[in-house]
Design an enzyme around this catalytic site. Structure first.
Site, PDB file in Angstrom:
ATOM      1  NE  ARG A  23       1.431  -9.924  -9.432  1.00 24.53           N
ATOM      2  CZ  ARG A  23       1.955  -9.945 -10.666  1.00 24.53           C
ATOM      3  NH1 ARG A  23       1.279 -10.425 -11.652  1.00 24.53           N
ATOM      4  NH2 ARG A  23       3.182  -9.511 -10.872  1.00 24.53           N
ATOM      5  CB  THR A  24       0.780  -4.995  -4.453  1.00 22.85           C
ATOM      6  OG1 THR A  24       1.305  -6.319  -4.432  1.00 22.85           O
ATOM      7  CG2 THR A  24       0.384  -4.589  -3.053  1.00 22.85           C
ATOM      8  CE  LYS A  27      11.935  17.777  -6.411  1.00 19.25           C
ATOM      9  NZ  LYS A  27      10.756  18.571  -6.037  1.00 19.25           N
ATOM     10  NE  ARG A  75       5.423  -3.942  -3.184  1.00 13.70           N
ATOM     11  CZ  ARG A  75       5.080  -4.933  -3.999  1.00 13.70           C
ATOM     12  NH1 ARG A  75       5.654  -5.035  -5.202  1.00 13.70           N
ATOM     13  NH2 ARG A  75       4.188  -5.822  -3.649  1.00 13.70           N
ATOM     14  CG  HIS A 133       3.498  -8.542   0.221  1.00 12.09           C
ATOM     15  ND1 HIS A 133       2.432  -7.670   0.247  1.00 12.09           N
ATOM     16  CD2 HIS A 133       3.765  -8.761  -1.098  1.00 12.09           C
ATOM     17  CE1 HIS A 133       2.073  -7.376  -0.992  1.00 12.09           C
ATOM     18  NE2 HIS A 133       2.865  -8.014  -1.820  1.00 12.09           N
TER      19      HIS A 133
END
Ligand code: CP
Length: 306
Positions: free
Chosen positions: A52-53, A81, A102, A130
Site C-alpha cells: 500500500r504505502t 554492496k 521505508r 509511520h
C-alpha cells in the site's frame, strides 16, 4: 532547508487539518490537480516490503502529473554492496525532487535527512513510526465521522511493535476529548515512551485491557492491527501470540451501530473476511484514502499550491 516528514509531530494540528482539507478537495476535483507536479519526480526507496504505502505514493505522484523512480527491496540497490543509507539517499537526492523511504531501522529517515537537501518522507521506520499511515487514518476518521475529536478509540493487537499505532496515538492525543482504550496481550502492550510522551504528560485518560469483547460497546473507533512477525525475536513467541484477537461478526454484536473499524493492513488473521461486508468496516475505504492524503502531502512538501 528541505521540509521533511519524519514523525507526525513534525506537523502542527493546523497543518494536518489543512492536508485533510486538500485531500478531500482532491477526491472531489481530481482533474484540478492532474498536472500540479508536472516535471517533478518522486523516488520511493523501500528497504523493507510494502504494498500500500509504496504503490499509493507512486499512484499519488502519477495522479499529480509527476513521475516516479526507485526500488522496492534493499537487495536490488547498492545497499547489497555495503553502501550506507546516507550515501544512497544523497545519491537519489541528485535525481529526484522528493523521496519517500521505508527502512527496518528506527531513525534511518532522520539520518538520511541530515545528509540530503531533498524533502524526505518517512514511509515507516522499524517499530518506531509511520506518519503517512497516520495521515491516512486521520483522513479516514474524518470522512467516516465528520470530525477528529470526542471519541473513544480502541487500539487492538500488537501495540508494542505496531508503528502505525504509535503515530496515531500521538496524533489523536492532540485533538480534544479522545479516550484511549488499549487492548493487547501483556507482552505486546503500548511502549512506555508512547504513553509518557503522548498521554501522561498531557493528562489524557486511557485504559488497558486484554479483553476486546469487554470494551467493544464503548468504542466509536476500533483500530485493529497485525501481530508484527518480522519484529519478534523468536518464532515461538510469535506463534503463541499471533491469533490473540480475531475480529468476526459475532464479536461485533454489542458494538455501536456507528462504530468505524480501521486496520492499516496487511491483515493476516485478525479480521475475518466476512466482516468486510459490514458497513462499519472502513479499512478498504482507508486504503483508497492513502493515495489522496499522500497527494496532498507531496504538494505541501514541494510547496505547490493549486
Ligand atoms: N499500511 C501499510 O504500511 O501497508 P504496506 O506495508 O503494504 O505498505
Amino acid at each position: 532547508m528541505a521540509r521533511n516528514l519524519i514523525d507526525i509531530v513534525d506537523l502542527t494540528v493546523e497543518e494536518i487539518d489543512e492536508l485533510i482539507a486538500v485531500a478531500e478537495d482532491i477526491i472531489e476535483n481530481p482533474v484540478k490537480y492532474q498536472d500540479a507536479c508536472a516535471h517533478k519526480q518522486l523516488a520511493t526507496l523501500f528497504f523493507e516490503p510494502s504494498t500500500r504505502t509504496r504503490l499509493s505514493f507512486e499512484s499519488a505522484m502519477l495522479g499529480l502529473g509527476g513521475s516516479v523512480l526507485g526500488f522496492s527491496a534493499a537487495s536490488s540497490s547498492s545497499t547489497a554492496k555495503g553502501e550506507t543509507v546516507g550515501d544512497t539517499v544523497r545519491t537519489v537526492g541528485c535525481y529526484a525532487d522528493i523521496i519517500a523511504m521505508r527502512h527496518p531501522k528506527e531513525g534511518a529517515p532522520i539520518a538520511a535527512a541530515q545528509v540530503c537537501d531533498t524533502p524526505i518522507i518517512n514511509a515507516g521506520d522499524g517499530g518506531h513510526c509511520h506518519p503517512t499511515q497516520t495521515l491516512t487514518d486521520l483522513l479516514t476518521i474524518h470522512r467516516e465521522k465528520g470530525r477528529l475529536d470526542n471519541f473513544t478509540v480502541g487500539f487492538c493487537g500488537d501495540l508494542k511493535f505496531g508503528r502505525t499505532v504509535h503515530s496515531l496515538v500521538n496524533a489523536l492525543s492532540r485533538y480534544e476529548g479522545i479516550n484511549f482504550v488499549f487492548i493487547s496481550p501483556v507482552e505486546l502492550k503500548l511502549p512506555r515512551y508512547v504513553k509518557e510522551e503522548a498521554l501522561k504528560k498531557k493528562g489524557i485518560p486511557y485504559t488497558q485491557t486484554t479483553d476486546l469483547e469487554s470494551v467493544m460497546s464503548d468504542l466509536d473507533i476500533l483500530y485493529m492491527t497485525r501481530v508484527q512477525r518480522e519484529r519478534f525475536f523468536n518464532e515461538e513467541d510469535y506463534m503463541r501470540l499471533k491469533d490473540s484477537y480475531i475480529l468476526n461478526p459475532e464479536k461485533l454484536v454489542n458494538a455501536k451501530p456507528d462504530l468505524s473499524i480501521l486496520h492499516p493492513l496487511p491483515r493476516v488473521n485478525e479480521i475475518t473476511v466476512d466482516v468486510d461486508k459490514d458497513p462499519r468496516a472502513a479499512y478498504w475505504r482507508q486504503v483508497a484514502n492513502g493515495k489522496y492524503i499522500r497527494m496532498a502531502l507531496i504538494l505541501k512538501l514541494l510547496g505547490i499550491e493549486v
